[in-house]
Design a protein around this motif. Structure first.
Motif, mmCIF file in Angstrom:
data_model
loop_
_atom_site.group_PDB
_atom_site.id
_atom_site.type_symbol
_atom_site.label_atom_id
_atom_site.label_comp_id
_atom_site.label_asym_id
_atom_site.label_seq_id
_atom_site.Cartn_x
_atom_site.Cartn_y
_atom_site.Cartn_z
ATOM 1 N N PRO A 50 62.697 40.940 32.039
ATOM 2 C CA PRO A 50 64.110 40.873 32.415
ATOM 3 C C PRO A 50 64.462 41.866 33.524
ATOM 4 N N GLY A 51 64.812 41.336 34.674
ATOM 5 C CA GLY A 51 65.218 42.166 35.796
ATOM 6 C C GLY A 51 64.083 42.779 36.600
ATOM 7 N N VAL A 52 62.836 42.507 36.221
ATOM 8 C CA VAL A 52 61.700 43.151 36.893
ATOM 9 C C VAL A 52 60.618 42.118 37.175
ATOM 10 N N LYS A 53 60.148 42.078 38.416
ATOM 11 C CA LYS A 53 58.994 41.263 38.791
ATOM 12 C C LYS A 53 57.776 42.178 38.722
ATOM 13 N N ALA A 54 57.059 42.144 37.596
ATOM 14 C CA ALA A 54 55.984 43.108 37.360
ATOM 15 C C ALA A 54 54.738 42.802 38.177
ATOM 16 N N LEU A 55 54.392 41.527 38.320
ATOM 17 C CA LEU A 55 53.221 41.114 39.096
ATOM 18 C C LEU A 55 53.592 39.926 39.964
ATOM 19 N N GLN A 56 53.168 39.968 41.213
ATOM 20 C CA GLN A 56 53.512 38.909 42.156
ATOM 21 C C GLN A 56 52.245 38.407 42.849
ATOM 22 N N GLY A 57 51.669 37.347 42.312
ATOM 23 C CA GLY A 57 50.526 36.714 42.946
ATOM 24 C C GLY A 57 49.310 37.604 43.081
ATOM 25 N N VAL A 58 48.997 38.358 42.046
ATOM 26 C CA VAL A 58 47.875 39.305 42.102
ATOM 27 C C VAL A 58 46.564 38.579 41.804
ATOM 28 N N SER A 59 45.593 38.759 42.678
ATOM 29 C CA SER A 59 44.240 38.231 42.467
ATOM 30 C C SER A 59 43.273 39.398 42.369
ATOM 31 N N PHE A 60 42.278 39.261 41.482
ATOM 32 C CA PHE A 60 41.437 40.409 41.139
ATOM 33 C C PHE A 60 40.095 39.901 40.652
ATOM 34 N N LYS A 61 38.999 40.466 41.165
ATOM 35 C CA LYS A 61 37.660 40.061 40.760
ATOM 36 C C LYS A 61 36.850 41.266 40.300
ATOM 37 N N VAL A 62 35.967 41.029 39.330
ATOM 38 C CA VAL A 62 35.005 42.035 38.895
ATOM 39 C C VAL A 62 33.643 41.377 38.801
ATOM 40 N N ARG A 63 32.635 42.030 39.351
ATOM 41 C CA ARG A 63 31.287 41.484 39.331
ATOM 42 C C ARG A 63 30.476 42.081 38.193
ATOM 43 N N ARG A 64 29.455 41.373 37.797
ATOM 44 C CA ARG A 64 28.575 41.857 36.734
ATOM 45 C C ARG A 64 27.959 43.197 37.130
ATOM 46 N N GLY A 65 27.946 44.122 36.187
ATOM 47 C CA GLY A 65 27.251 45.389 36.396
ATOM 48 C C GLY A 65 27.895 46.331 37.390
ATOM 49 N N GLU A 66 29.181 46.146 37.689
ATOM 50 C CA GLU A 66 29.846 47.076 38.603
ATOM 51 C C GLU A 66 30.935 47.840 37.862
ATOM 52 N N VAL A 67 31.272 49.003 38.398
ATOM 53 C CA VAL A 67 32.448 49.739 37.953
ATOM 54 C C VAL A 67 33.499 49.557 39.039
ATOM 55 N N HIS A 68 34.577 48.883 38.686
ATOM 56 C CA HIS A 68 35.617 48.520 39.652
ATOM 57 C C HIS A 68 36.848 49.384 39.389
#
Length: 529
Positions: A50-68
């Motif tokens: 309510p009243g807040v757009k918390a996330l707007q079209g966020v894209s995010f990837k994580v690969r195997r065996g990585e620390v992101h």
């Protein structure tokens, strides 16, 4: 000192270069990997409250065996994104793909079963149960008769911890463990469920250096097994030391994702706050005045020994050293929170006895403790309550509280310290870490302190709010003439903010250094002298 140089820490690394090289071979480089190496992909995630757009079209990837690394100021959307990943929140739009499969309407139990584990700052542990019971909660091994197989439970718990290279008595109640041990138990629980992706939310907020090294070594070990991590932290040094890639969120939007070697501290901070930061620490024009605090020979057997120094008006004096050196204990001793075996304290030239924090407050000495959530604030109470509780009697008249006067004083503190809060009646626990810290300082100002003891002033505070706290501290000493005694485990902060530096080792002061001291010089006195 430039911030990019300041984060080239001289702390001993947690693992050898050979270990790092071997770990970097898992899953390939952060850039240039094909889509088959993607473990997680979140596409165009949307979320509103309510009243807040918390996330707007966020894209995010994580690969195997990585620390992101996932970084951003408080309110950037990091926690919301991870709660959507865990199934705690449902996204308003977008897609989640895990191992090439689209996940429809994920639930927490579904995501756990799919190998996603989220370890929050506040652990989801049953305090009264044992380590083994917490490790295998809701999935206890059973005998043929359906009873809990206690022998197998202990054995399985021991094996789960040994896999990570540590050992804790599986029968110990979880509340007997240190914060670091409890965090390791959480990781062991995730691995025992065959977790493929582990989210660590501010894991270093309450860890010392040696504990952090242990955590890093375990993360690297699991990377070699192909486990991926999302690492959320305000401490950028850790992102550069540990992560292979980093994503920046700001105001609920994706800003950039790059391999760590393609970031600098300046570009990372600039992306987080949306502006260039050439000087991380505000300029100082120190002009110390008369002595306001003098401690002589403070000793608490086995903790601190023969601590002596002076603090002057208009000065920021720093105390640093490795974890366990006795830094925080010095502040607690001055404040009367811990009993001393010997030593004396002189305030404004007068020797006095401080037997309790009440005595210290009466002498206009304020204390902002390291753990503000449990020792510095009443999280369920309002901003108003937390600011005035330090000296409520100034608003009393014939036993009745002068509400209008109290409200006016709180509003003045909130405005002056730029506390971002919807209302002074808002529970202080709802504020960001930086605004909580400002409320702790406001409480001391309400008590009219002229000496402020502050322990880890920016722990758990995002990079933009850190600058505001630094500016506030400088205003206190240069405009109000206060004196500040500051403890910090971050050497760039000590060097960037303090006029003099006291270095401690094993409960003793080993050196007093000027403000232009190097990290190498400080670490030399913290480890060898």
């Amino acid at each position: 000192m430039p911030v990019s140089d300041a984060f080239d820490s001289s702390f001993e690394k947690s693992i050898s270069q050979e270990d790092r090289t071997a770990a970097d071979g898992v899953g390939g480089e952060a850039n240039g990997m094909n889509s088959s190496s993607d473990l997680l992909e979140m596409k165009e995630i949307e979320k509103s409250f309510p009243g807040v757009k918390a996330l707007q079209g966020v894209s995010f990837k994580v690969r195997r065996g990585e620390v992101h690394g996932l970084v951003g100021e408080n309110g950037a959307g990091k926690s919301t994104l991870m709660k959507i990943l865990s199934g705690a929140y449902q996204a308003d739009g977008g897609e989640i793909w895990l191992e090439g499969e689209r996940i429809e309407a994920p639930s927490p139990s579904d995501m756990i079963n799919r190998g996603v584990a989220v370890i929050y700052q506040e652990f989801a542990q049953a305090e009264h149960l044992s380590v083994a019971e917490n490790l295998f909660m809701n999935r206890m091994p059973r005998t043929a008769l359906g009873r809990i197989d206690w022998r197998r439970l202990r054995s399985d718990a021991t094996k789960a911890m040994e896999r990570l290279g540590f050992q804790i008595d599986p029968d110990l109640p979880i509340n007997r463990l240190s914060v670091a041990q409890r965090q390791l138990v959480e990781i062991a629980r995730a691995i025992s469920r065959e977790a493929k992706l582990i989210v660590l939310d501010e894991p270093s907020a309450v860890l010392g250096d040696s504990e952090l090294h242990t955590l890093f070594a375990i993360i690297h070990r699991l990377r070699q097994e192909g486990v991926a991590f999302i690492y959320i932290s305000h401490r950028l040094k850790e992102v550069f030391e540990l992560c292979q890639s980093a994503t920046v969120l700001r105001d609920g939007k994706w800003i950039a994702t790059r391999a760590v070697e393609d970031w600098t501290t300046d570009t990372l901070i600039g992306s987080m706050v949306g502006r260039s930061i050439s000087d991380y620490f505000p300029p100082r024009n120190p002009s110390p005045g008369e002595e306001v605090l003098h401690v002589e020979g403070l000793t608490r057997e086995g903790i601190i020994r023969d601590i002596s120094f002076t603090l002057r008006k208009g000065e920021i004096l720093g105390i640093c050293g490795l974890a366990g050196a006795g830094r925080s204990e010095v502040l607690r001793a001055i404040m009367g929170a811990d009993e001393l075996d010997s030593g004396s304290v002189r305030v404004h030239g007068k020797t006095t006895r401080i037997s309790s924090p009440r005595d210290a407050i009466g002498l206009h000495i304020g204390f902002a403790p390291e753990d503000r959530k449990t020792e510095g604030l009443f999280l369920g109470q309002s901003v108003r309550f937390n600011v005035t509780i330090s000296r409520l009697k100034r608003f009393l008249s014939f036993g009745r509280l002068k509400l209008a006067e109290e409200r006016k004083a709180v509003e003045q503190h909130v405005q002056r310290l730029r506390v971002k809060t919807p209302h002074i009646a808002t529970p202080v626990g709802n504020l960001s870490g930086g605004n909580q810290q400002k409320c702790v300082i406001a409480k001391q100002l309400n008590a009219e302190c002229d000496v402020l003891l502050i322990d880890e002033p920016t722990r758990g505070v995002d990079v933009g709010a850190r600058r505001e706290i630094y500016e506030l501290m400088i205003e206190l000493v240069e405009t109000r003439g206060m004196a500040v005694l500051m403890v910090s485990s971050e050497l760039p902060e000590i060097i960037g903010m303090c006029d003099r530096i006291l270095v401690m080792r094993e409960g003793e002061i080993t050196a007093e250094l000027p403000r232009n001291a190097s990290e190498e010089e400080i670490m030399n006195y913290a480890t060898f002298h």
